[in-house]
Design an enzyme around this catalytic site. Sequence first.
Site, mmCIF file in Angstrom:
data_model
loop_
_atom_site.group_PDB
_atom_site.id
_atom_site.type_symbol
_atom_site.label_atom_id
_atom_site.label_comp_id
_atom_site.label_asym_id
_atom_site.label_seq_id
_atom_site.Cartn_x
_atom_site.Cartn_y
_atom_site.Cartn_z
ATOM 1 N N TYR A 1 0.860 -1.188 0.000
ATOM 2 C CA TYR A 1 0.000 0.000 0.000
ATOM 3 C C TYR A 1 0.898 1.241 0.000
ATOM 4 O O TYR A 1 1.481 1.587 1.021
ATOM 5 C CB TYR A 1 -0.880 -0.048 1.240
ATOM 6 C CG TYR A 1 -1.964 0.984 1.372
ATOM 7 C CD1 TYR A 1 -2.217 1.940 0.407
ATOM 8 C CD2 TYR A 1 -2.790 0.988 2.495
ATOM 9 C CE1 TYR A 1 -3.232 2.864 0.552
ATOM 10 C CE2 TYR A 1 -3.810 1.908 2.656
ATOM 11 C CZ TYR A 1 -4.022 2.841 1.686
ATOM 12 O OH TYR A 1 -5.032 3.769 1.841
ATOM 13 N N LYS B 1 -0.786 -1.164 -4.580
ATOM 14 C CA LYS B 1 -1.801 -0.105 -4.674
ATOM 15 C C LYS B 1 -1.034 1.197 -4.738
ATOM 16 O O LYS B 1 -0.354 1.558 -3.777
ATOM 17 C CB LYS B 1 -2.685 -0.184 -3.428
ATOM 18 C CG LYS B 1 -3.770 0.861 -3.289
ATOM 19 C CD LYS B 1 -4.551 0.592 -1.994
ATOM 20 C CE LYS B 1 -5.706 1.547 -1.782
ATOM 21 N NZ LYS B 1 -5.333 2.940 -1.609
#
Lengths: 297, 297
Positions: free
Chosen positions: B131, B159
């Site tokens: 992330y 991400k």
Amino acid sequence: MFTGLSAFPLTPMNETAIDEAAFVRIIERLADAKVHSIGALGSTGSYMYLTREERKRVAQLAVENANGVPVMVGIGALRTRDVLHYAEDAQQSGVSAVLLAPVSYQPLTEREVFSLYETVARSLTVPLCIYDNPRVTHFNFSDRLIGEIAQLPQVGGIKIPPVSSDPAEARARVDKLRSLVPSHVKIGISGDFAAAAGLNAGCDTWYSVLGGLFPKTCLPIIHAAQTGDTAEIVRLSDRLEPVWDLFRQHGGLRVIAAAAELLGCAPSPNLPQPIQPLDEAARQQLDDILQQLELNA
Amino acid sequence: MFTGLSAFPLTPMNETAIDEAAFVRIIERLADAKVHSIGALGSTGSYMYLTREERKRVAQLAVENANGVPVMVGIGALRTRDVLHYAEDAQQSGVSAVLLAPVSYQPLTEREVFSLYETVARSLTVPLCIYDNPRVTHFNFSDRLIGEIAQLPQVGGIKIPPVSSDPAEARARVDKLRSLVPSHVKIGISGDFAAAAGLNAGCDTWYSVLGGLFPKTCLPIIHAAQTGDTAEIVRLSDRLEPVWDLFRQHGGLRVIAAAAELLGCAPSPNLPQPIQPLDEAARQQLDDILQQLELNA
């Protein structure tokens, strides 16, 4: 409470628990040196990495072993709910003040930060110090907001980030802050390499990482400030430039954690993962500096 | 797991507890719409503001009510010790993947962040999504570090933060990332206003805040991506520009929390303090936009 040398000790720990014996040894160094206050559970005390129970225990140990030196503890958290719990625990532990930073995950608005301070101040009986440190909170106070928060009845101090190394600019900044806050609110400098600049610009307090392990090295700088000896402040701080340089490179926390090891005050490692100890080269560099500056005791 | 629309739901709460009924209602909307995955306990799910027990309960509720849609949960924390606990709890709750951001208080080094991912990946049996969101973590991944972490056996996705609105720049960025990570690692875009740019640049996944409440509005954008209809992606995203504009002004979280209230999906307020709801003017503006765009159901 909010004047002189406020020494910020390390909280030595491993992945399981606080090293209570090592923490008490560090507190005793500060009490013996008669620092003006102890700032336990500051950024150097890794407050943000501890559970509620661990924070409570650290506050108790600090108060019990401070030999009458006033103890302030950090109560910051991402969530207001938790800050209120930490404030309650801190007061029950007998602290003399609390330190509150607007720690963030989601970027906060000014309205949100004001409401945090207002809610927490209302719950307190001890004074509160506003902790302005955008390096770790990622919140930038506007002057207007500092002025508003400083009006809250419980606020007694503000801990500011480094001022300019230019004396006129530093003085202008501190004067500006004085004009924003009530006269009983004390202004303190943090970022040890900027301490001399801050004190010479009129700050009342030095919130010190180095002072949390080497109080006898830092107290003479405060004593020079108390007698207005600006040249002596600069001389004493300049002598420590090799330390400040390591602080800038690696962060004060990693350097002071390694210094605590080298002094035999704390085990290795003693920081919460993912934070790692200094690598071998930097540790050796620190060891050399401590010996050259006769800080190795 | 890491392709298509990954919908990131709100976790409605008050200062005492999670609003479980409201959370389940939102999960049911996502399951009914057949999103490709659910990203519970993302930034929109306020994971960083919850206790271990609360996170565990949210993960369980998401899995139990997802009707077979794979659930990923955020396991980020300031301390590796806590990340390992959250990873263990998440796996016991039956999640299909975990999402890990290098959340920081003390600024982290590359070595520290790599060691975090390495330690956590070793503890996992489900895939991990890296992330990357410097807006909330304050850590900036270098390309080299992303490449190194992506080699860890458990890593299945990344991400990424918004790409450039310039198509050539966006394509160059995604191509560059592809060259850094193994071919099985999927690349997903976040920052809803950049979703069209990301998908048209070749991203496999849209990690979506809007999709966490309005899945039926967002799925057609993914369907257009799946058929390579770049013009349709842009048209559908441009139509939502008034929403993206509010996201930019107030943060997606505050806007989606207000939208959940306006839809009757969540009570008011539903965010953890110190985060506050939108003010009345912004809330009214949002209400108007939802009606104009026929998102009010």
